[in-house]
Enzyme design. Structure first.
Site, PDB file in Angstrom:
ATOM      1  N   HIS A  37       0.856  -1.188   0.000  1.00  0.00           N
ATOM      2  CA  HIS A  37       0.000   0.000   0.000  1.00  0.00           C
ATOM      3  C   HIS A  37       0.890   1.236   0.000  1.00  0.00           C
ATOM      4  O   HIS A  37       2.105   1.132   0.209  1.00  0.00           O
ATOM      5  CB  HIS A  37      -0.897   0.016   1.245  1.00  0.00           C
ATOM      6  CG  HIS A  37      -0.105   0.173   2.498  1.00  0.00           C
ATOM      7  ND1 HIS A  37       0.502  -0.898   3.135  1.00  0.00           N
ATOM      8  CD2 HIS A  37       0.226   1.267   3.217  1.00  0.00           C
ATOM      9  CE1 HIS A  37       1.166  -0.465   4.186  1.00  0.00           C
ATOM     10  NE2 HIS A  37       1.022   0.856   4.269  1.00  0.00           N
ATOM     11  N   HIS A 120       5.572   6.002  -1.022  1.00  0.00           N
ATOM     12  CA  HIS A 120       6.312   4.805  -1.402  1.00  0.00           C
ATOM     13  C   HIS A 120       5.499   3.562  -1.054  1.00  0.00           C
ATOM     14  O   HIS A 120       4.522   3.640  -0.320  1.00  0.00           O
ATOM     15  CB  HIS A 120       7.664   4.754  -0.661  1.00  0.00           C
ATOM     16  CG  HIS A 120       7.498   4.587   0.813  1.00  0.00           C
ATOM     17  ND1 HIS A 120       7.205   5.643   1.654  1.00  0.00           N
ATOM     18  CD2 HIS A 120       7.537   3.480   1.610  1.00  0.00           C
ATOM     19  CE1 HIS A 120       7.098   5.206   2.891  1.00  0.00           C
ATOM     20  NE2 HIS A 120       7.285   3.888   2.891  1.00  0.00           N
TER      21      HIS A 120
END
Length: 177
Positions: A37, A120
């Protein structure tokens, strides 16, 4: 008390591609691909009443869908690497979505996030990985294929108190657009 954070889900085809990059790095604890995620706002351990307030506040977010580009592999930690990541190219739309959530979470009584937002996807957490091994791993995978998707929702995740990496549960989803 639930441990909460908001984020963007990674489409399954991208998760599959990212998972193929696993392996070949001593000291890496690879994240299960179903837990990939992009964290937008870590909230932390809170009581159920505050969780309800945050859910209501996040339900007021009205933003357009967000284009997301994963453009390279990298590592956090410099001389003491602690994570291997897929870097997300920063965009104004992504930063605005994150800032909107930051304001709403703070309005529910949560302290400001102390870390700079660096979008990220964490692929591995590192323990005692040498900087040279991490550099070699990244060099061998230097031809990272750019991956793009559009996020049509963001979610409120919960996790159990652990060393990180999941499992994560979607508690609520909020549409974009």
């Amino acid at each position: 008390m639930p441990r909460l954070f908001t984020g963007l889900e990674i489409p399954s085809d991208m998760s599959d591609a990212l998972a193929r990059m696993r392996g070949g790095l001593p000291g890496a604890r690879w994240i299960d691909q179903q837990n990939y995620h992009i964290t937008l706002r870590f909230i932390g351990d809170i009581d159920h009443a505050t969780a309800r307030d945050i859910d209501a506040a996040l339900g007021e977010v009205h933003r357009e869908p967000v284009a997301v580009t994963l453009d390279s592999l990298s590592a956090f930690g410099g001389g003491r690497p602690r994570a291997v990541i897929a870097r997300v190219a920063p965009t104004a739309a992504l930063a605005e979505l994150q800032a909107d959530q930051e304001r709403r979470v703070r309005s529910a009584g949560i302290p400001p996030e102390g870390r700079k937002f660096t979008p990220h996807v964490t692929l591995a957490r590192l323990r005692d990985a040498s900087p040279m091994d991490v550099a070699d791993y990244l060099a061998l995978r230097g031809a990272f294929p750019t991956m793009r998707f559009t996020a049509y929702r963001f979610v409120l995740f919960s996790s159990r108190d652990s060393v990180g990496g999941g499992p994560y549960v979607i508690e609520a989803a909020y549409p974009l657009g």
